[in-house]
Design a protein around this motif. Structure first.
Motif, short mmCIF file in Angstrom:
data_model
loop_
_atom_site.label_atom_id
_atom_site.label_comp_id
_atom_site.label_asym_id
_atom_site.label_seq_id
_atom_site.Cartn_x
_atom_site.Cartn_y
_atom_site.Cartn_z
N ASN A 1 2.59 8.69 10.37
CA ASN A 1 2.52 8.43 8.94
C ASN A 1 2.29 9.71 8.15
O ASN A 1 2.89 9.93 7.10
N ASP B 1 -7.53 9.42 3.93
CA ASP B 1 -8.01 8.39 3.02
C ASP B 1 -7.77 7.00 3.60
O ASP B 1 -8.65 6.12 3.53
N LYS B 2 -6.61 6.79 4.19
CA LYS B 2 -6.31 5.49 4.82
C LYS B 2 -7.21 5.26 6.03
O LYS B 2 -7.73 4.15 6.23
N ARG C 1 -10.89 4.47 4.83
CA ARG C 1 -11.08 3.12 4.32
C ARG C 1 -11.01 2.08 5.44
O ARG C 1 -11.75 1.09 5.45
N TRP C 2 -10.16 2.32 6.41
CA TRP C 2 -10.05 1.41 7.57
C TRP C 2 -11.31 1.47 8.42
O TRP C 2 -11.84 0.43 8.82
N LEU D 1 -1.52 3.08 11.84
CA LEU D 1 -2.05 4.20 11.05
C LEU D 1 -2.01 5.48 11.88
O LEU D 1 -2.96 6.27 11.86
N GLN E 1 -4.04 12.16 2.25
CA GLN E 1 -3.63 10.76 2.15
C GLN E 1 -3.84 10.03 3.49
O GLN E 1 -4.29 8.87 3.51
N TYR E 2 -3.51 10.70 4.59
CA TYR E 2 -3.70 10.16 5.94
C TYR E 2 -5.17 9.85 6.18
O TYR E 2 -5.53 8.75 6.62
#
Length: 422
Positions: free
Chosen positions: A223, A306-307, A310-311, A219, A303-304
């Motif tokens: 990305n 958001d990942k 959540r992680w 991540l 978007q970056y």
């Protein structure tokens, strides 16, 4: 007797190298591009005969390693041989060649005397992603074999690995913070380390002195860059990354008003660095292209994050006494991190009757009704890294270089501490 003390962080955006020779009083550092490519000896010889003699490149600009009839080119030099994008490959296998290259560079740059019979004694500290940490024994075994007899550029070298120390990425940050706060503090704390790298993002969790969990998914900041590249045209990761961080660091230490005690994100479209990414010559088309790039950065950042969000929700336990933040990419999501951990900058007036304020370096709760988890950037050692390597004279990149080096610096400090304790 040890000849070279060496710490290596084989990051996705740069290979960070910190070293010190036995007769030196302070460490030095090297930064290498991450590219690596295996080629034939004939291909190397052909290049050197055709172009290699032109000018007088420094050793780090023309770096290759030979071992067991294999030839691997490293760093900037690899770009001459159509190097592949290896960001998704395992780091530890490529790290073998990078360590050999680092040793050869250090020997050549420091004019270390080498003879056919003399062995160089090396102590090495290495950082690997958590998901490759289990490969450390296999790495060490193969490294010892390769160090026994290899060549870097024109140098034939034989190296004895006296000590090998390996920790997961973020381990250097943790070591620095524990050294600063003490073991008793560690044994009463719940501590997290977050490393925001180019390839991986790593989390480590210490519960009252014990490393309880770790994770290191792909991540990384690359990305985010790739999302922007998909939405635009004519850009590449390096140009885009440099422009983003140029703009970010331009405002990172700006003066705050009393009601602005939080970090802010650049208005991308207004910065020369972002505007320079546009290639259209027609003024109207150029303006639209710049606007498209700025929009793409905003969309990709969302978007970056958001990942990442959540992680972190999944991996980070609660409660936490503090979280150590590392890696150059962390500054890109500083705004989101402050909100996530409920941190706002504590401010002080620039002078007594001023209406403008500056950061104190300490956090207060952003929302008094929510718990705050204090963030500690670079284990609080970024200034020390700047001073050690004379980086305080940097402007745009003084935070970037120091932030990138601090994990590697922590491992180097730990390695020397082991030597001193014995």
């Amino acid at each position: 007797m040890t000849d070279i003390y060496l710490s290596v962080d084989v990051g996705g955006s740069q290979t960070k190298i910190i070293y010190q020779l036995d007769d030196q009083t302070k460490p030095s550092y090297l930064l290498l591009s991450p590219e690596i490519e295996e080629i034939t000896k004939d291909k190397l010889n052909f290049f050197m005969e055709r172009l290699g003699w032109i000018g007088s490149p420094s050793p780090d600009q023309q770096l290759w390693v030979e071992w067991n009839n294999r030839v691997v080119v490293l760093g900037e030099f690899a770009a001459n041989f159509d190097a592949l994008d290896r960001i998704k490959e395992l780091k530890y296998e490529n790290a073998l060649w990078k360590v050999l290259g680092a040793v050869g560079l250090i020997v050549e740059l420091n004019k270390v005397k080498v003879t056919a019979k003399k062995q160089i004694n090396l102590e090495l500290a290495l950082l690997l992603p958590w998901n490759e940490y289990s490969d450390r024994r296999r790495f060490e075994e193969q490294l010892r074999v390769m160090l026994a007899d290899f060549r870097v550029r024109q140098l034939s070298l034989k190296v004895n690995l006296e000590r090998f120390l390996c920790r997961p990425e973020g381990g250097g940050l943790a070591a620095l913070r524990i050294k600063q706060q003490g073991v008793d503090w560690l044994r009463t704390s719940q501590l997290a380390v977050l490393m925001f790298g180019h390839r991986n993002t790593t989390a480590l969790y210490f519960d009252r002195g014990q490393l309880k969990l770790g994770d290191s998914p792909l991540l990384g900041f690359a990305n985010m860059l790739d999302i922007v590249l998909d939405m635009t045209s004519g850009l590449d990761r390096e140009r885009l990354s440099n422009a983003i961080f140029d703009a970010r660091y331009a405002i990172i230490n700006k003066v705050y008003s009393k009601d602005r005690n939080y970090s802010s994100r650049p208005d991308w479209i207004s910065f020369d660095e972002i505007q320079a990414l546009a290639s259209a010559k027609d003024p109207t088309l150029r303006e639209k292209e710049i606007s498209n790039i700025a929009d793409a950065i905003n969309v990709a950042t969302a978007q970056y994050w958001d990942k990442l969000n959540r992680w972190m929700d999944k991996i980070l336990p609660r409660p936490l006494n503090e979280v150590i933040i590392g890696g150059g990419a962390a500054y890109h999501v500083e705004v989101e991190l402050e909100k996530y951990f409920n941190c706002a900058w504590q401010l002080k007036k620039i002078y007594e009757y001023s209406s403008v304020y500056e950061r104190t370096g300490q956090y207060i709760p952003k929302d008094d009704n929510l718990p705050m988890i204090p963030m500690v950037w670079g284990s609080g050692f970024i200034t020390q890294v700047q001073e050690t390597f004379n980086l305080d004279s940097e402007q745009t990149y003084r935070y970037s270089t120091s932030a990138r080096l601090v994990d590697c610096f922590g491992m180097f400090d730990y390695l020397l501490g082991m030597e001193t304790s014995q």
